[in-house]
Design an enzyme around this catalytic site. Structure first.
Site, PDB file in Angstrom:
ATOM      1  N   LYS A 267       0.841  -1.208   0.000  1.00 18.22           N
ATOM      2  CA  LYS A 267       0.000   0.000   0.000  1.00 18.22           C
ATOM      3  C   LYS A 267       0.869   1.248   0.000  1.00 18.22           C
ATOM      4  CE  LYS A 267      -3.282   2.593   2.932  1.00 18.22           C
ATOM      5  NZ  LYS A 267      -4.119   2.585   4.144  1.00 18.22           N
ATOM      6  N   ASP A 272      -2.565  10.182   3.909  1.00 19.73           N
ATOM      7  CA  ASP A 272      -3.955   9.791   4.095  1.00 19.73           C
ATOM      8  C   ASP A 272      -4.646  10.783   5.029  1.00 19.73           C
ATOM      9  OD1 ASP A 272      -6.388   8.594   4.384  1.00 19.73           O
ATOM     10  OD2 ASP A 272      -5.655   6.849   5.521  1.00 19.73           O
ATOM     11  N   LYS A 279     -10.028  12.870   8.509  1.00 22.74           N
ATOM     12  CA  LYS A 279      -9.534  12.416   9.808  1.00 22.74           C
ATOM     13  C   LYS A 279      -9.463  13.598  10.776  1.00 22.74           C
ATOM     14  CE  LYS A 279      -6.510   8.614   8.334  1.00 22.74           C
ATOM     15  NZ  LYS A 279      -7.233   7.525   9.031  1.00 22.74           N
ATOM     16  N   ASP A 290       1.540   6.239   5.658  1.00 23.49           N
ATOM     17  CA  ASP A 290       0.573   5.319   5.075  1.00 23.49           C
ATOM     18  C   ASP A 290       1.101   4.651   3.799  1.00 23.49           C
ATOM     19  OD1 ASP A 290      -1.820   4.069   5.576  1.00 23.49           O
ATOM     20  OD2 ASP A 290      -3.042   5.515   4.473  1.00 23.49           O
ATOM     21  N   ASP A 349     -12.262   7.162   4.040  1.00 19.34           N
ATOM     22  CA  ASP A 349     -11.015   6.914   4.765  1.00 19.34           C
ATOM     23  C   ASP A 349     -10.617   5.435   4.707  1.00 19.34           C
ATOM     24  OD1 ASP A 349      -8.800   7.511   6.228  1.00 19.34           O
ATOM     25  OD2 ASP A 349      -9.851   7.747   8.145  1.00 19.34           O
ATOM     26  N   GLU A 351      -9.550   3.805   2.319  1.00 17.73           N
ATOM     27  CA  GLU A 351      -9.061   3.932   0.944  1.00 17.73           C
ATOM     28  C   GLU A 351      -7.999   2.888   0.610  1.00 17.73           C
ATOM     29  OE1 GLU A 351      -7.718   5.430   3.402  1.00 17.73           O
ATOM     30  OE2 GLU A 351      -5.615   5.027   3.002  1.00 17.73           O
ATOM     31  N   ARG A 353      -7.873  -0.327   1.060  1.00 11.72           N
ATOM     32  CA  ARG A 353      -8.452  -1.507   0.394  1.00 11.72           C
ATOM     33  C   ARG A 353      -8.899  -1.174  -1.025  1.00 11.72           C
ATOM     34  NH1 ARG A 353     -12.710  -1.962   5.238  1.00 11.72           N
ATOM     35  NH2 ARG A 353     -10.987  -0.901   6.261  1.00 11.72           N
TER      36      ARG A 353
HETATM   37  N1  BES Z   1      -4.258   4.367   6.981  1.00  8.07           N
HETATM   38  C1  BES Z   1      -5.414   4.154   7.766  1.00  8.07           C
HETATM   39  C2  BES Z   1      -5.192   3.143   8.858  1.00  8.07           C
HETATM   40  C3  BES Z   1      -4.405   3.623  10.050  1.00  8.07           C
HETATM   41  C4  BES Z   1      -4.962   4.482  10.970  1.00  8.07           C
HETATM   42  C5  BES Z   1      -3.126   3.141  10.271  1.00  8.07           C
HETATM   43  C6  BES Z   1      -4.241   4.877  12.063  1.00  8.07           C
HETATM   44  C7  BES Z   1      -2.428   3.525  11.383  1.00  8.07           C
HETATM   45  C8  BES Z   1      -2.979   4.394  12.282  1.00  8.07           C
HETATM   46  C9  BES Z   1      -6.553   3.637   6.891  1.00  8.07           C
HETATM   47  O1  BES Z   1      -6.582   4.132   5.612  1.00  8.07           O
HETATM   48  C10 BES Z   1      -7.803   4.050   7.569  1.00  8.07           C
HETATM   49  O2  BES Z   1      -8.051   5.233   7.645  1.00  8.07           O
HETATM   50  N2  BES Z   1      -8.570   3.092   8.022  1.00  8.07           N
HETATM   51  C11 BES Z   1      -9.783   3.370   8.709  1.00  8.07           C
HETATM   52  C12 BES Z   1     -10.804   2.377   8.257  1.00  8.07           C
HETATM   53  C13 BES Z   1     -12.199   2.669   8.726  1.00  8.07           C
HETATM   54  C14 BES Z   1     -12.716   3.931   8.079  1.00  8.07           C
HETATM   55  C15 BES Z   1     -13.077   1.502   8.391  1.00  8.07           C
HETATM   56  C16 BES Z   1      -9.517   3.241  10.206  1.00  8.07           C
HETATM   57  O3  BES Z   1      -8.784   2.349  10.603  1.00  8.07           O
HETATM   58  O4  BES Z   1     -10.027   4.065  10.954  1.00  8.07           O
HETATM   59 ZN    ZN Z   2      -4.800   4.742   4.812  1.00 10.88          ZN
HETATM   60 MN    MN Z   3      -7.617   5.990   5.518  1.00 10.18          MN
END
Ligand code: BES
Ligand code: ZN
Ligand code: MN
Length: 498
Positions: A267, A272, A279, A290, A349, A351, A353
């Site tokens: 990825k 992000d 966020k 990210d 968010d 994104e 996947r």
């Molecule tokens: N890059 C983030 C995941 C992440 C968040 C990694 C904090 C490390 C620390 C990912 O893109 C994301 O935002 N995931 C969301 C998914 C949710 C919206 C289902 C998350 O984990 O909040």
């Molecule tokens: Zn992300």
């Molecule tokens: Mn995200």
């Protein structure tokens, strides 16, 4: 730093510093005992006076120890002898190297590699010593206008092996450790760069530079080619950004012609912000990390190319930014992925996947022996496993075991979570084939469930490195994980002629 392997008594080393261990309470290791005897019990005298007890990670630097050929002796605390395991060994090496780097020695002969470590062989100790030494001196300060220059940094380290007939084992382990450490450094450098410098284009250029230096093939697919491939999901994330997306495809052909490749997919979200599902501001800077999955794939390619590993490996990196914009995805939007499956984007968010699914569909064309994707995919993984283990999910149990084992081998551990069918329910959408989120419960599992819809044609595993790829707080910085795990996984595969 340079490393070499040697066998011989510590008191006979003509070097700036000999490094030996001391257990709690003041129990000398074999090498320390030799130094003590030759010096007329100078070391045990000092310990008895109370200057050091052997507490794990403590150090004491001695000068001009009588009857030895070295300028200094560095005593390193090892903690309780019966508790001396992997973690303690790594900590002791790290403490020693930090002290050496900050004091006068520019070279040293390290005898900690001769200490018995439960369940670990010499090769492990040498490899880990190299990795820990490189970690301990790693710095990322070239974006500061003035760097604090170390007066006399450590430049050369001799690692000792107990017997002459172990020199070859030591040499191989040292080379492997160095390759892994260099791969980790590359991954860290890329990851620590901020989003305004480390753009998708920058990652692509770095990958191209590596490919050129190491002589492997690389393609960088541009926006238009991604459109031709119908990567509607990946492109939907990229369209909220002014930076053009890239799909980087690296081909390392160390194996036999026709041998099915292992495909690594990383990825590469270079920042992000969450998109329209923005966020919160706190710690948002860390979302420059990210792209750590992408960085780990590039770092792994560096390592295996350095090692000339006899295996075919393909690396695929979808890379773009995830920003809010007038043209960005909106909650509720439906996009069509390369596989033809439609996706309802309930949260912009989620994104990672969305870019990975198209890369995973693309991976099938290489008829892979196995596919492993690496992604900072879910905050939920940090809640589940903290910062020690990477999350592992797989549609093939033998592959999962290989990865778990590789992680154990190199202290870059992963922990498996279930990918049961029951969880798939959470991804139901009223308007498309699948939703891109599955609710708060089991967030790491449902993210992997989403990916599993695109990996049905091959053996696949997913590493969620959200908790392990970087450190927050005072020590903020990339860790270079899971490069060690991935390299060991590939080394083991190459060894088995898979
Ligand atoms: N890059 C983030 C995941 C992440 C968040 C990694 C904090 C490390 C620390 C990912 O893109 C994301 O935002 N995931 C969301 C998914 C949710 C919206 C289902 C998350 O984990 O909040
Ligand atoms: Zn992300
Ligand atoms: Mn995200």
């Amino acid at each position: 730093m340079e490393f070499s392997i040697k066998s011989g008594s510590p008191e006979k080393q003509r070097t700036a510093c000999v490094v030996v261990g001391v257990f709690e309470h003041r129990k000398l290791s074999l090498a320390a005992d030799l130094m003590d005897r030759i010096s007329g019990f100078y070391i045990s005298d000092i310990l008895r006076r109370g200057d050091m007890d052997g507490k794990l990670g403590s150090t004491l630097l001695l000068h001009n120890v009588a009857n030895t050929l070295c300028d200094r002796v560095l005593l390193v605390g090892l903690g309780k002898e019966r508790d001396f395991r992997d973690k303690e060994y790594r900590q002791a090496v790290s403490a020693a190297v930090k002290t050496l780097n900050e004091t006068g020695s520019t070279e040293a002969a390290m005898y900690l590699t001769e200490l018995p470590v439960k369940k670990r062989e010499l090769a492990w100790k040498i490899e880990q010593a190299v990795i820990m030494a490189m970690e301990s001196v790693y710095r990322f300060d070239h974006l500061k206008s003035k760097q604090d220059e170390l007066r006399r940094p450590l430049r050369r380290m001799v690692l000792s092996v107990p017997r002459r007939n172990e020199l070859a084992i030591g040499e191989t382990a040292m080379q492997q450790g160095l390759a892994i450490a260099q791969g980790m450094n590359l991954a860290k450098d890329l990851a620590n760069l901020p989003g305004n410098i480390c753009t998708p284009t920058h990652i692509a250029e770095q990958a191209q530079e590596l490919a050129k230096a190491q002589g492997f093939k690389i393609e960088v697919l541009e926006q238009q080619q991604l459109e031709e491939l119908k990567m509607g999901s990946f492109l939907s994330v990229a369209k909220g950004s002014r930076q053009p997306p890239k799909l980087i495809v690296m081909h390392y052909a160390g194996g036999k012609k026709g041998q099915k490749p292992v495909v690594l997919v990383g990825k590469g979200i270079t920042f992000d912000a969450g998109g329209i599902s923005l966020k919160p501001a706190a710690e948002m800077d860390e979302m420059k990390y990210d792209m750590c999955g992408a960085a780990s794939v590039i770092g792994t390619f560096k390592a295996i190319a350095e090692m000339k590993l006899p295996l075919n490996v393909v690396g695929i990196i979808p890379t773009c930014e995830n920003l809010p914009d007038g043209n960005a995805n909106k909650p509720g939007d439906v996009v069509t992925s390369m596989s033809g499956q439609t996706i309802e984007i309930l949260n912009t968010d989620a994104e990672g996947r969305l870019i990975l699914c198209d890369a995973l569909t693309y991976a099938a064309r290489f008829e892979p022996a196995a596919v492993v994707d690496i992604a900072t995919l879910t905050g939920a993984c940090v809640i589940a496993l903290g910062h020690q283990a990477s999350g592992l999910l797989a549609n093939h149990d033998a592959l999962a075991r290989e990865l778990l084992h590789a992680g154990e081998e190199t202290y870059d551990r992963a922990w498996q979570l279930p990918l049961w069918d029951e969880y798939q329910e959470q991804l139901k959408s009223n308007f498309a084939d699948i939703a891109n989120i599955g609710g708060r419960a089991g967030g790491t599992v449902t993210a992997a469930c989403f990916l599993s819809r695109f990996t049905k044609d091959y053996d696949w595993a997913h590493l969620d490195i959200a908790g392990t790829a970087w450190k927050s707080g005072k020590e903020k910085g990339a860790t270079g994980r899971p490069v060690p795990l991935l390299v060991h996984f590939l080394v083991n595969r190459a060894g088995e002629g898979k």
